[in-house]
Every structure is written in C-alpha cells, then in structure tokens.
Design an enzyme around this catalytic site. Structure first.
Site, PDB file in Angstrom:
ATOM      1  N   HIS A 121      33.643 -32.419  -1.503  1.00  0.00           N
ATOM      2  CA  HIS A 121      34.769 -33.335  -1.458  1.00  0.00           C
ATOM      3  C   HIS A 121      35.206 -33.463   0.002  1.00  0.00           C
ATOM      4  CE1 HIS A 121      38.966 -34.677  -2.066  1.00  0.00           C
ATOM      5  NE2 HIS A 121      38.618 -35.016  -3.298  1.00  0.00           N
ATOM      6  N   ASP A 198      35.865 -24.123  -2.476  1.00  0.00           N
ATOM      7  CA  ASP A 198      36.700 -25.146  -3.102  1.00  0.00           C
ATOM      8  C   ASP A 198      36.579 -24.963  -4.613  1.00  0.00           C
ATOM      9  OD1 ASP A 198      37.736 -27.419  -4.297  1.00  0.00           O
ATOM     10  OD2 ASP A 198      36.552 -28.840  -3.120  1.00  0.00           O
ATOM     11  N   GLN A 201      37.525 -27.791  -9.099  1.00  0.00           N
ATOM     12  CA  GLN A 201      36.890 -28.208 -10.348  1.00  0.00           C
ATOM     13  C   GLN A 201      36.367 -27.033 -11.169  1.00  0.00           C
ATOM     14  OE1 GLN A 201      37.094 -31.251 -11.338  1.00  0.00           O
ATOM     15  NE2 GLN A 201      37.741 -32.247  -9.446  1.00  0.00           N
ATOM     16  N   LYS A 224      45.113 -30.066 -11.802  1.00  0.00           N
ATOM     17  CA  LYS A 224      43.866 -30.241 -12.543  1.00  0.00           C
ATOM     18  C   LYS A 224      43.715 -29.235 -13.686  1.00  0.00           C
ATOM     19  CE  LYS A 224      41.471 -31.914  -8.373  1.00  0.00           C
ATOM     20  NZ  LYS A 224      41.294 -33.336  -8.692  1.00  0.00           N
ATOM     21  N   CYS A 361      36.006 -39.510  -3.203  1.00  0.00           N
ATOM     22  CA  CYS A 361      36.246 -38.690  -1.998  1.00  0.00           C
ATOM     23  C   CYS A 361      35.007 -37.870  -1.654  1.00  0.00           C
ATOM     24  CB  CYS A 361      37.449 -37.787  -2.193  1.00  0.00           C
ATOM     25  SG  CYS A 361      39.007 -38.668  -2.405  1.00  0.00           S
TER      26      CYS A 361
END
Length: 406
Positions: A121, A198, A201, A224, A361
């Site tokens: 991302h 990251d 997700q 999220k 993104c």
C-alpha cells in the site's frame, strides 16, 4: 459460525440501496460497526466523557480506566509482551510514518538498504521513500512470482548485510496474498535488519501473535476491524521504542519541561502527545471483545471459504480476469474485459452492491499487473455465499449493460 446472527449485530446492513438489499463487499476499505461498539461510544459520551491521565475526579478516573483498559485488550489480542509496547495512533498510516520519521531517519545512513515489495500500500512505500531521500539509504524490492506471491528464496536474495529495514505487508489489500512474516522476520534478523509490518489487512481477519511472528514494529487500524475511524495501533518492541524519537510534541508526552529543554514520559505515553483518541480506543476495545467472542480462527476460516467460493463463481463468468494467488485472504480483485472497473462498480452500486474500484492506493502493483485499475470485492464475518451470488449476478448485468463485448 452463525453469519445471520452476526449480521443482526450490524444495523447498517439492514437497509436498501437503490431499491435493493445492501450487499457490502468493501470491508478491506473499512468494516461496518456492530452494536456493542456503537453502544460503547454512546456510553462513553453519555456517562464517562473526560480527559485522561490528568484529573483526579471521578469522570477522569473512569475515562482513564477505560482508555488504559483498551490498551490492555490490544496487548492481549496481539500477544505483546507489555502494554508499554502498544501505542495508540490515528491508524496504520500514522503508525508507519512514526517509524519512518522517529526511527529510520535517526538510525539509517547513506547506502543502507530498505527492502520492500511491489504489493505494498502507498502508506508502506512513501514513508520509506522519504526516509531514503533524507538519509541517503537505498530502496530495494523483493521480486514477485506470477501469482502475486513472494518466495523466501527471493527474500534471501534481496536482503543483504547492507539491509537495515524490511517493510512488508502481512496481507495484500489487492491480491489477498498472505506473506510468511515469521520467516521473513527471521531472514531480516539474520542480516541484522529490523522488520516493519503493515497489518491493516491481517489483524481484522486472523489471529496475530507478536511473540510468534517476532516483528520489530507492527501497524494496524481500528476502522477495518469493527472499531471507529481515527484509532489505530503501533506495536513496537520495547527496546526499539525506547530508542525511537517522538514525532509529536506537547502536553501529555512530557516528563519535565524547562525553558530550554524537556524530557519525555515513559512508554507508551512518550508517543501519545496531546489529548489522545479516547473514545476511539474504548471503541477499539469493544471491537476486540466482539471479534474475540466470534473467534479469529473462525473468522479467517469463514472468509477463506467465501473467497474460494467467489473465485469459483466468478471464474465461470466469461471475460473475467481474477488477480492474485489461489490461497488468499478474504477478497477477490478482478476486471471485466473491455469494461472500466469504475463502470463495473457503478453498475453494481445500482444493484445495491458495494465494491471498491480504482488503484487501491497501490499504483506500483497496478503497474506490475499491467492494469490502470481493478474492482475489488472484500469480505468479512458478516458476508456469506448469498452475497457472492448477488455479486455474480451484478457482474452479468454489467456485461449486458456495456454490450457484452465478448
């Protein structure tokens, strides 16, 4: 897992959009919020609203207890060693920028290497680009396989003795690729590098364990994972956080202030200057309670079943290109040949189906895919196979609307 019972906990899903029952397939962008989270925010503002760590009055004590209680919940949820390793932030982007500015800019030097992947991302590319420009470090990218995965051999070939940082996503927000973080961390550490992950997700969808993964820094967002917007977490190993410089200065994060110099409070408050995101943290704690009750292993198993069903269902439609590996997290990214994904998404929206369209993104990844944009359907614990059936029907209508160009 009783999906219907879960859906009843999400009031927003009980509505029509453009005359059709809503099918929400954009949870990778932001998840919907269950009643316990909504109620936790209402209760805070109705009964406990006060600043934290400052007043000795009853409301201040209540708010502080709930805020720090949420930190304890995060610590247990991700199996951090201590609440000192849990920093509340605005979200994944802020967390990654904090590491880039507070750590990388202070400890990288010219010709050091920062290793990334092309599936990142933008929030896990741009901060490292800026850190490299500031320090003279070099960016390197781990090559990807045709199916959008990376191999450990490729990681070993890319990470060298000059590598000081490896920044990688746990789960791709476009491909659904689940990267082997534990093994990548081991390779990074063997070369003396630190690893920044990251987790935007991954944390909402699967059990993550900081002790098992052995990450140095790990970032994720609340919005999220059924929590409010504007709250996130930076996990960092205590020794690294103690070396890292704050990036925001002011009230709350100080120990002592003189006219010409100041000292910082201990972890984690050193990185939480100003009035913190109190209601957001409390809402995040409520979301963790909710997800824990459902069970993270149940959630990932359910989502992967839905993703597999979606791959099978959509692959039967002529002219559909599906991107990413066969084994993936709960999303399917696709294009209809001859139809721009924005047009696909517009037709689907007319049918009450919410998907994401664009570059997500992830423009370097779009270039690697040889696509300007894609459509993405992403799933969560409140989706089931009937939602995928509606998606397939909507795609057929999109093909018809644009003249069935095949």
């Amino acid at each position: 897992m009783n999906v219907q019972a879960i859906r009843e906990q999400f009031p927003i899903l009980n509505q029509e959009v453009n005359g059709h029952p809503l099918v929400y397939l954009d949870s990778a962008a932001t998840s919907q919020k269950p009643l316990p989270v909504i109620q936790s925010l209402e209760a805070y503002y109705r009964q406990h609203n006060s600043n934290v760590h400052r007043g000795v009055h009853t409301l201040g004590t209540r708010a502080t207890d709930q805020y720090e209680g949420a930190r304890e919940k995060v610590k247990n949820f991700i199996n951090a060693s201590s609440t000192q390793e849990v920093i509340f932030t605005r979200g994944t982007t802020t967390s990654l920028n904090m590491v880039a500015y507070g750590y990388a800019r202070h400890f990288l030097k010219e010709n050091d290497e920062i290793v990334l992947t092309q599936m990142e991302h933008h929030s896990n590319i741009i901060p490292w680009q800026q850190a490299a420009k500031y320090t003279g470090a070099k960016l390197k990218y781990i090559p990807m396989e045709e199916d959008g995965t990376i191999t450990l051999d490729a990681v070993r070939a890319t990470v060298t003795d000059k590598t000081k940082m490896v920044a990688v996503t746990h789960v791709s927000n476009v491909l659904g690729t689940i990267n082997p973080i534990k093994e990548i961390a081991q390779i990074a550490h063997e070369k003396g590098a630190i690893i920044v992950v990251d987790g935007a997700q991954s944390v909402p969808h699967m059990q993550v364990d900081m002790q098992e993964l052995d990450c140095d820094f790990y970032a994720f967002s609340g919005h999220k994972m059924c929590a409010p917007t504007g709250i996130g977490v930076l996990y960092g190993k205590k020794a690294l956080l103690e070396k890292m410089e704050p990036v925001e200065f002011g009230g709350e994060m100080i120990d002592f202030v003189d006219l010409y110099d100041s000292t910082w409070k201990e972890l984690p408050w050193k990185f939480e200057g100003g009035t913190p995101i109190i209601a957001g943290a409390i809402g995040l704690g409520a979301a963790i309670d909710f997800l824990s009750e459902v069970g993270m292993n149940n959630i990932i198993e359910h989502e992967q079943q839905i993703a597999s069903y979606a791959q099978d269902k959509l692959s039967q439609i002529e002219g559909i290109n599906i991107y990413g590996p066969e084994h993936r997290a709960g999303l399917v990214t696709f294009n209809i040949e001859g139809v721009h994904p924005h047009d696909t998404a517009t037709v689907l929206d007319a049918e009450g189906i919410a998907v994401r369209a664009g570059h997500h993104c992830a423009q370097p990844l779009m270039k690697w895919l040889n696509a300007t944009a894609t459509a993405r359907a992403s799933f969560y614990l409140y989706n089931d196979e009937s939602d995928i059936d509606r998606l397939a029907e909507g795609i057929q209508r999109a093909k018809e609307y644009f003249g069935d160009v095949f």
